[in-house]
Scaffold this motif. Structure first.
Motif, PDB file in Angstrom:
ATOM      1  N   ALA A 582       0.831  -1.208   0.000  1.00 56.52           N
ATOM      2  CA  ALA A 582       0.000   0.000   0.000  1.00 56.52           C
ATOM      3  C   ALA A 582       0.857   1.246   0.000  1.00 56.52           C
ATOM      4  O   ALA A 582       0.572   2.230  -0.698  1.00 56.52           O
ATOM      5  CB  ALA A 582      -0.917  -0.015   1.207  1.00 56.52           C
ATOM      6  N   LEU A 583       1.912   1.206   0.783  1.00 52.68           N
ATOM      7  CA  LEU A 583       2.798   2.379   0.835  1.00 52.68           C
ATOM      8  C   LEU A 583       3.435   2.629  -0.527  1.00 52.68           C
ATOM      9  O   LEU A 583       3.603   3.779  -0.944  1.00 52.68           O
ATOM     10  CB  LEU A 583       3.886   2.154   1.883  1.00 52.68           C
ATOM     11  N   VAL A 584       3.800   1.572  -1.193  1.00 51.64           N
ATOM     12  CA  VAL A 584       4.384   1.710  -2.525  1.00 51.64           C
ATOM     13  C   VAL A 584       3.415   2.432  -3.446  1.00 51.64           C
ATOM     14  O   VAL A 584       3.775   3.343  -4.194  1.00 51.64           O
ATOM     15  CB  VAL A 584       4.744   0.324  -3.104  1.00 51.64           C
ATOM     16  N   THR A 585       2.147   2.004  -3.335  1.00 51.77           N
ATOM     17  CA  THR A 585       1.138   2.626  -4.198  1.00 51.77           C
ATOM     18  C   THR A 585       0.953   4.090  -3.843  1.00 51.77           C
ATOM     19  O   THR A 585       0.809   4.959  -4.711  1.00 51.77           O
ATOM     20  CB  THR A 585      -0.209   1.888  -4.030  1.00 51.77           C
ATOM     21  N   VAL A 591       6.433   9.082   2.786  1.00 52.92           N
ATOM     22  CA  VAL A 591       6.631   7.630   2.727  1.00 52.92           C
ATOM     23  C   VAL A 591       8.097   7.321   2.437  1.00 52.92           C
ATOM     24  O   VAL A 591       8.731   6.495   3.111  1.00 52.92           O
ATOM     25  CB  VAL A 591       5.721   7.009   1.641  1.00 52.92           C
ATOM     26  N   ILE A 592       8.641   8.041   1.436  1.00 50.57           N
ATOM     27  CA  ILE A 592      10.025   7.762   1.044  1.00 50.57           C
ATOM     28  C   ILE A 592      10.975   8.076   2.207  1.00 50.57           C
ATOM     29  O   ILE A 592      11.870   7.291   2.541  1.00 50.57           O
ATOM     30  CB  ILE A 592      10.389   8.575  -0.209  1.00 50.57           C
ATOM     31  N   ALA A 593      10.684   9.185   2.840  1.00 49.42           N
ATOM     32  CA  ALA A 593      11.556   9.580   3.939  1.00 49.42           C
ATOM     33  C   ALA A 593      11.509   8.578   5.077  1.00 49.42           C
ATOM     34  O   ALA A 593      12.536   8.205   5.669  1.00 49.42           O
ATOM     35  CB  ALA A 593      11.139  10.970   4.437  1.00 49.42           C
ATOM     36  N   THR A 594      10.299   8.141   5.368  1.00 48.99           N
ATOM     37  CA  THR A 594      10.155   7.206   6.484  1.00 48.99           C
ATOM     38  C   THR A 594      10.813   5.868   6.149  1.00 48.99           C
ATOM     39  O   THR A 594      11.522   5.268   6.975  1.00 48.99           O
ATOM     40  CB  THR A 594       8.665   6.996   6.804  1.00 48.99           C
ATOM     41  N   LEU A 595      10.599   5.410   4.915  1.00 52.07           N
ATOM     42  CA  LEU A 595      11.173   4.126   4.512  1.00 52.07           C
ATOM     43  C   LEU A 595      12.702   4.208   4.539  1.00 52.07           C
ATOM     44  O   LEU A 595      13.405   3.277   4.966  1.00 52.07           O
ATOM     45  CB  LEU A 595      10.681   3.739   3.118  1.00 52.07           C
ATOM     46  N   GLU A 596      13.157   5.342   4.075  1.00 52.17           N
ATOM     47  CA  GLU A 596      14.606   5.539   4.056  1.00 52.17           C
ATOM     48  C   GLU A 596      15.165   5.467   5.487  1.00 52.17           C
ATOM     49  O   GLU A 596      16.192   4.838   5.743  1.00 52.17           O
ATOM     50  CB  GLU A 596      14.907   6.909   3.421  1.00 52.17           C
ATOM     51  N   ALA A 597      14.395   6.080   6.374  1.00 53.29           N
ATOM     52  CA  ALA A 597      14.838   6.076   7.769  1.00 53.29           C
ATOM     53  C   ALA A 597      14.854   4.650   8.326  1.00 53.29           C
ATOM     54  O   ALA A 597      15.739   4.268   9.093  1.00 53.29           O
ATOM     55  CB  ALA A 597      13.895   6.949   8.598  1.00 53.29           C
ATOM     56  N   ASP A 609      12.489  -7.445  14.335  1.00 48.63           N
ATOM     57  CA  ASP A 609      11.521  -6.521  13.758  1.00 48.63           C
ATOM     58  C   ASP A 609      12.230  -5.426  12.982  1.00 48.63           C
ATOM     59  O   ASP A 609      11.810  -5.043  11.883  1.00 48.63           O
ATOM     60  CB  ASP A 609      10.674  -5.857  14.850  1.00 48.63           C
ATOM     61  N   VAL A 610      13.328  -4.921  13.544  1.00 49.62           N
ATOM     62  CA  VAL A 610      14.085  -3.847  12.869  1.00 49.62           C
ATOM     63  C   VAL A 610      14.624  -4.370  11.542  1.00 49.62           C
ATOM     64  O   VAL A 610      14.547  -3.703  10.508  1.00 49.62           O
ATOM     65  CB  VAL A 610      15.223  -3.356  13.778  1.00 49.62           C
ATOM     66  N   LYS A 611      15.082  -5.563  11.623  1.00 51.43           N
ATOM     67  CA  LYS A 611      15.677  -6.164  10.437  1.00 51.43           C
ATOM     68  C   LYS A 611      14.616  -6.400   9.357  1.00 51.43           C
ATOM     69  O   LYS A 611      14.794  -6.053   8.184  1.00 51.43           O
ATOM     70  CB  LYS A 611      16.317  -7.501  10.831  1.00 51.43           C
ATOM     71  N   ALA A 612      13.497  -6.955   9.824  1.00 51.74           N
ATOM     72  CA  ALA A 612      12.426  -7.233   8.860  1.00 51.74           C
ATOM     73  C   ALA A 612      11.888  -5.947   8.266  1.00 51.74           C
ATOM     74  O   ALA A 612      11.632  -5.846   7.062  1.00 51.74           O
ATOM     75  CB  ALA A 612      11.310  -7.977   9.563  1.00 51.74           C
ATOM     76  N   ARG A 613      11.737  -4.953   9.120  1.00 52.80           N
ATOM     77  CA  ARG A 613      11.219  -3.666   8.631  1.00 52.80           C
ATOM     78  C   ARG A 613      12.168  -3.074   7.603  1.00 52.80           C
ATOM     79  O   ARG A 613      11.752  -2.520   6.590  1.00 52.80           O
ATOM     80  CB  ARG A 613      11.038  -2.715   9.819  1.00 52.80           C
ATOM     81  N   ARG A 614      13.480  -3.228   7.855  1.00 50.00           N
ATOM     82  CA  ARG A 614      14.490  -2.678   6.941  1.00 50.00           C
ATOM     83  C   ARG A 614      14.395  -3.362   5.574  1.00 50.00           C
ATOM     84  O   ARG A 614      14.396  -2.713   4.545  1.00 50.00           O
ATOM     85  CB  ARG A 614      15.901  -2.893   7.526  1.00 50.00           C
ATOM     86  N   GLU A 615      14.302  -4.660   5.638  1.00 44.65           N
ATOM     87  CA  GLU A 615      14.225  -5.425   4.387  1.00 44.65           C
ATOM     88  C   GLU A 615      12.997  -5.008   3.576  1.00 44.65           C
ATOM     89  O   GLU A 615      13.075  -4.786   2.370  1.00 44.65           O
ATOM     90  CB  GLU A 615      14.142  -6.916   4.685  1.00 44.65           C
ATOM     91  N   LEU A 616      11.875  -4.921   4.264  1.00 44.64           N
ATOM     92  CA  LEU A 616      10.630  -4.588   3.571  1.00 44.64           C
ATOM     93  C   LEU A 616      10.656  -3.148   3.069  1.00 44.64           C
ATOM     94  O   LEU A 616      10.172  -2.843   1.961  1.00 44.64           O
ATOM     95  CB  LEU A 616       9.439  -4.786   4.503  1.00 44.64           C
ATOM     96  N   ALA A 617      11.219  -2.274   3.894  1.00 39.88           N
ATOM     97  CA  ALA A 617      11.305  -0.858   3.481  1.00 39.88           C
ATOM     98  C   ALA A 617      12.187  -0.731   2.260  1.00 39.88           C
ATOM     99  O   ALA A 617      11.858   0.021   1.316  1.00 39.88           O
ATOM    100  CB  ALA A 617      11.862  -0.022   4.632  1.00 39.88           C
ATOM    101  N   ALA A 618      13.263  -1.479   2.240  1.00 46.82           N
ATOM    102  CA  ALA A 618      14.159  -1.421   1.081  1.00 46.82           C
ATOM    103  C   ALA A 618      13.433  -1.916  -0.162  1.00 46.82           C
ATOM    104  O   ALA A 618      13.501  -1.311  -1.245  1.00 46.82           O
ATOM    105  CB  ALA A 618      15.397  -2.274   1.342  1.00 46.82           C
TER     106      ALA A 618
END
Lengths: 664, 495
Positions: A582-585, A591-597, A609-618
């Motif tokens: 959804a965020l991609v859409t 969104v970009i800033a948060t994902l980047e963070a 969780d941090v790791k998984a979030r990083r992977e998904l954000a990337a």
């Protein structure tokens, strides 16, 4: 006091030719019977013989068994023992019958336990009859007597079978050898019905008479004998109370028409359509006397043609099967339409209501709809509350459902229309029915009705959503979704806080259909619901209703809040993917800033969780078609932190060569 | 048609005005005695002699004894068969007095007592003492004649005496059975009238209506009709002015059930048909008597009012307890019985539809019985034969022609109450129809061919004479005879 008795018919002359082949009633002539507790018996019955006093009391006897005289002193002991055995046996039989009666009143006809109890009762009855022959029981107020001894006793007026018999003047009951089990069951059915009804019309004598039992007979007192003293005195006095037309002592001059002067017997013909034409035969007014008939009636006239017989037979057959609901409805309507006095109209309206109850009980919903509609129209045309004369909707609703249960062949498709006629007061009872899982087959119809009813008064439904059990609450939410309007939306919004997740989920789905700005906050809030299915539903709803950039912004912020918060740990991989999708859409700077963070976030011994979030954000950044997103990825691809660098590079590489999994 | 002798009968010769007036007074006083005696016996069984009800009923009895004594000296209340006599004058049973009449007959018969002789000057104490003896200590074991005489002597009762039972010649068993069945039919008939009356009175007063009695009465009628007890149909000949409305209702019920039986309706349907027939005119309880009994022409307003009775009937029936299938049937019949098959009658329906089967049956029976009834405005009613003729030839369009045929097949071409001339010249009364031959009812010979009254009053079953048609001695009906031509009122001949 004379009694009457039904006995199997003997020496009956042959029936005359009959038109119909339907089974004719064959019931014996009522004949005077032995007095049991009466004042006198009619003469010639042969039962007032001199030795009548030798029979033991007035109790029952076993047909053909000389229970009285005939035994010498030597046999007395054996005789007494035999009598005691007989009494014991009959008491046991009565217990079995009472048990069967209770079961019959308690269980539906197809209940196996009931079937077993009935079978046992039939066996017990037949064994007793085989051993004793016909069993003749005398009815006293609370007892059945045999040989003057009680074999059944119950002083409770509501429950006592003996009392029910005695109340309607039945003085004797005879079970005859060979009693078929079906007849015993029918007998118990009749008795059960009689015990449950106290209406004047439900005379047990009538109910038994209608059954035409071949192996159960009974003697009874005429009603006027039951109340003889009062009514006899009354009949003398009352005859003067109401003076029906009498001839009076008119002289011969009155035999002439005062207008025409024509003697009545000579007067011929009549005037068509002239209701007050003078001579009359009571209410058949035009039927004036004619000159004497000298010619003979032709026998030819009496011959029924085959077509006439066929038509008549068809009508008779129809008479067997039809109900009179439509006829009575038409008659009541015609009478009520012309009724001018309020009191009489009220009486007629009550008759409509009575008819409505009857048809509903018989699951005749088509007529139920017609009756309700007619009654409402008639009431409204006289300035009454259209619903004022309708019976209690709660009762009607319950009866409609139980009627459909009793008549599985009935058409239930008209149930919603009928319930709608009952007005918003029917909402509560219909909601109650939705709770009943046994009525699952009718839930669709009930929901349809509720949709229409709730359009008249949505608030009545709203109040029920929170109090209803989950499955019913879900159904109510579905109803609200179809009702529409601001009140329904508020109801749905409120349902998003329902304690039951499935209800919240249903409400979310419903709100998505409404797609109103006022409901959006509830959807957004649901993204953070504790139940994944609710969050998924909310996300699904949101994804389908993306709109203006402002809304998208709010949604993105909410998604990011959930993904960045503690809820992330509860989310399944699928849900996380859905959120990130959804965020991609949605995209956008936030969104970009948060994902980047999230990609760059790192701490020693960072949790999964941090790791998984990083992977998904990337991964998400890689799919956002915005140069800023790719720039961010490239920046982290050279990060000194291996985990960050790895995630970024994998994302970039997937972007250039999407894996099968990503493609899917 | 010869009227030679009939105009000058023995009855005509004995029609002395004084005798007739005296006879009439005896009848009135005798009926009052029967009514008061039965009430007193019933009261005495329930209450102590100090009770007010006891005292009142005793006084009423005493008054009626005094009235009878004033018409002559001593008299005997006698039972012969199932008839009551004051001395040698028969007390013809009527609708109002039937219950008490039968009660007395039954009670006397149970005790093997033929009657009671009352000597002038009887006192209250004697009546009380005698009643105590008569009732005995237990209802189950009343004293017989001998015991009663002994006790009366012991107590010195001389002004009331039990009379020994008449020793009638032994009856032919078949005749005995027939007469027993006739008695049941009669009882059923009168009981039905009483039930109808009770219901109608309750309806008129707006009281709760107890239909049980009426339903049971109809059940008895159905049972009798099903057992081919056609003498019940003969009872419909009885036309009582004062009880016309009730009796008419019962007649219609009986005739309707008979037609329904011939059609093959089930027992339950016959019961519904009978109850509907019983209450088809219940709406008349709200029509003023001045209209119902008005001799001659009705004004348009009065006729309009009369025409409202089907609607009023519906209103009354709807006030009963709920709408049972029976009540619905009764509503349909009450509303539709004057609609006519061609819808030319009343009430005029706004949405045309046919009459129901039962309404059509009741309509025919209603019309037939109304036409044959003596009323204030119909002093010379149709004979049953004329009524049938009229219905089939003058107004057939009003009725279902098929059902009209069935009706005639049921009541016969010479319905009960029709006077007929037999092939041998005898004058006879059609008593009841034969199911197998509509032209050959059971008849009772009233006058021989010579014109002299028949001494044996024999019955002839014209359909079952044991002879073949045309054989010597085979009796047929040659014509229907109008009662006026022979100065006979058939309704007075019903037994």
């Amino acid at each position: 006091m004379p009694e009457e008795r039904f006995e199997p018919e003997r020496n009956r002359p042959p029936d005359p030719p009959r038109i119909s082949d339907e089974p004719a009633g064959r019931k014996p002539l009522k004949l005077p019977n032995t007095p049991i507790n009466g004042f006198g018996a009619p003469p010639g019955t042969g039962e007032e013989s001199d030795d009548a006093g030798d029979t033991p009391q007035s109790g029952g006897t076993v047909a053909g068994t000389p229970l009285g005289g005939g035994s010498s002193g030597f046999d007395l002991l054996a005789l007494e023992q035999r009598e005691q055995q007989t009494l014991t046996r009959l008491r046991d039989l009565m217990r079995v019958l009472v048990r069967a009666l209770k079961a019959k009143r308690m269980y539906p006809a197809n209940n196996p336990l009931l079937q077993r109890i009935l079978a046992e009762a039939s066996i017990a009855m037949n064994e007793t009859l085989e051993q004793l022959g016909d069993v003749r029981l005398t009815v006293s107020q609370f007892d059945f007597l045999f040989l003057g001894q009680s074999v059944y006793s119950n002083p409770n007026r509501k429950e006592s079978i003996a009392f029910r018999f005695a109340k309607d003047g039945i003085t004797e009951l005879v079970f005859q050898d060979g009693l078929p089990s079906e007849q015993l069951e029918e007998f118990l059915t009749v008795l059960g019905a009689a015990l449950e009804s106290s209406a004047l019309e439900d005379d047990l004598v009538t109910l038994l008479w209608e059954q035409e039992f071949s192996h159960i007979s009974y003697a009874y007192l005429a009603i006027d004998d039951m109340q003889e003293n009062g009514s006899s005195a009354l009949s003398v006095d009352e005859s003067s109370d109401m003076t029906w037309p009498a001839t009076g002592d008119t002289d011969e001059a009155e035999s002439r028409d005062e207008v025409t002067g024509v003697p009545w017997t000579e007067h011929q013909g009549w005037i068509d359509g002239d209701g007050g034409s003078g001579h009359r035969a009571d209410d058949w007014n035009e039927l004036v006397p004619v000159v004497r008939v000298e010619d003979r009636c032709s026998n030819d006239f009496l011959h029924l043609t085959s077509q006439e017989i066929e038509t008549l037979a068809e009508e008779i057959h129809l008479e067997h099967s039809r109900s009179l609901h439509d006829v009575v409805l038409e008659i009541l309507t015609e009478v009520a339409e012309d009724e001018t006095t309020p009191e009489a109209f009220a009486d007629l309206a009550r008759a409509f209501a009575d008819l409505l109850i009857v048809v509903v009980q018989e699951a005749d919903l088509q007529h139920a709809v017609e009756i309700a509609a007619t009654l409402k129209t008639l009431s409204a045309s006289r300035g009454h509350d259209p619903m004022g004369f309708l019976p209690d909707p709660r009762d009607l609703t319950a009866q409609a459902i139980s009627g459909l249960g009793r008549h599985p062949e009935a058409d239930a498709s008209l149930l919603p229309e009928f319930l709608v006629h009952l007005g918003p007061r029917a909402i509560d009872p219909v909601c109650d029915l939705l709770v009943d899982v046994d009525l699952h087959a009718l839930h669709g119809a009930l929901q349809l009705a509720l949709v229409e009813l709730a359009k008249q008064d949505p608030r009545a439904l709203l109040a029920r959503v929170h109090s209803a059990p989950p499955h019913a609450a879900r159904a109510l939410v579905q109803v609200l979704a179809q009702v529409g309007g601001s009140e329904a939306e508020q109801g749905l919004a409120a349902a998003t806080s329902h304690p039951e997740a499935r209800v919240r989920k249903e409400a979310i789905a419903a709100l998505a259909q409404v797609s109103s700005g006022t409901t959006r906050p509830y959807l957004l809030r649901a993204l953070d619901d504790e139940e994944p299915q609710v969050r998924a539903a909310a996300l699904f709803a949101m994804r389908d209703s993306f709109g203006h950039s402002e809304e998208n912004q709010a949604l993105a912020e909410r998604l990011l809040a959930v993904l960045g918060g503690p809820r992330f740990g509860d989310q399944s991989a699928v849900e996380r993917n859905a959120f990130f999708d959804a965020l991609v859409t949605l995209g956008g700077p936030t969104v970009i800033a948060t994902l980047e963070a999230w990609i760059g976030a790192w701490r020693l011994g960072g949790g999964s969780d941090v790791k998984a979030r990083r992977e998904l954000a990337a991964g998400a950044l890689a799919r956002i078609s915005d140069p800023r997103a790719q720039a961010a990825l490239r920046k982290y691809a050279n990060s000194l932190i291996p985990a960050v660098r790895g995630a970024s590079r994998r994302a970039l590489s997937g972007m250039n060569h999407p894996s099968e999994e990503q493609a899917a | 048609m010869s009227h030679g002798y009939e105009g000058n009968t023995a009855r005509d010769l004995s029609r002395d005005m004084d005798d007739e007036a005296h006879s009439s007074r005896v009848t009135v006083a005798g009926r009052a005695l029967a009514a008061n005696l039965s009430v007193f016996w019933k009261t005495a069984r329930l209450y102590d002699s100090r009770n007010v009800a006891y005292g009142q009923s005793l006084q009423n009895l005493l008054d009626s004894l005094i009235a009878l004594h004033s018409l002559g000296s001593d008299f005997t209340l006698q039972v012969v068969g199932d008839c009551l006599y004051i001395n040698d004058q028969r007390l013809r049973v009527d609708v109002v007095g039937y219950a008490s009449h039968q009660f007395i007959v039954d009670e006397l018969a149970r005790r093997k007592v033929g009657g009671l002789r009352f000597i002038g000057g009887v006192e209250r104490s004697e009546l009380t003492a005698f009643t105590r003896i008569f009732l005995g200590e237990s209802a189950q074991h009343p004293p017989d004649f001998e015991q009663m005489v002994a006790q009366c002597e012991a107590q010195g009762l001389t002004r009331i005496q039990p009379v020994r039972e008449l020793m009638l010649p032994p009856q032919d068993p078949h005749e005995s059975e027939t007469s027993g069945r006739r008695m049941v039919a009669k009882k059923t008939f009168f009981r039905a009238i009483q039930s109808t009356k009770n219901v109608m009175l309750s309806a008129r007063r707006g009281k709760a209506v107890d239909l049980r009695q009426a339903k049971r009465a109809v059940q008895s009628i159905v049972d009798l009709i099903l057992s081919q007890e056609l003498s019940l149909m003969g009872m419909t000949t009885l036309k009582d002015y004062d009880e016309y409305t009730y009796q008419h209702c019962v007649n219609v019920a009986i005739l309707s059930i008979a037609v329904g039986h011939r059609l093959g309706l089930t027992k339950q349907q016959l019961s519904q048909l009978g109850v509907s027939g019983l209450f088809h005119d219940i709406g008349k309880v709200v029509i003023p008597n001045e209209i119902l009994a008005k001799p001659g022409r009705l004004s348009p307003e009065e006729w309009t009012k009369m025409q409202s009775h089907p609607i009023e009937g519906v209103k009354i029936i709807t006030r009963l307890h709920g709408l049972s299938p029976l009540a619905m049937r009764a509503i349909a019949v009450a509303y539709e019985h004057h609609m006519n098959i061609d819808l030319s009658g009343y009430p005029q329906v706004k949405r045309p539809r046919g009459q129901n089967l039962m309404s059509r049956i009741v309509a025919i029976c209603d019309c037939f019985d109304a036409m044959t009834a003596h009323r204030s405005y119909q002093k010379h009613p149709f004979t049953p034969y004329e009524a049938l003729h009229y219905m089939t030839t003058k107004i057939p369009e009003r009725f279902d022609s098929t059902l009209l045929k069935v009706f005639i097949q049921t009541v016969g071409i010479y319905p009960p109450g029709t006077l007929v001339r037999l092939s041998g010249g005898e004058l006879a009364l059609s008593v009841y129809p034969n199911a197998e031959d509509v032209t050959a009812p059971v008849v009772k010979v009233l006058r021989e061919a010579s014109g002299m009254p028949s001494l044996d009053g024999r019955r002839i079953d014209l359909a079952n004479q044991g002879l073949s048609r045309g054989q010597m001695g085979f009796v047929t009906i040659t014509e229907a005879v109008h009662p006026e031509n022979v100065d006979i009122r058939p309704e007075e001949l019903v037994e």
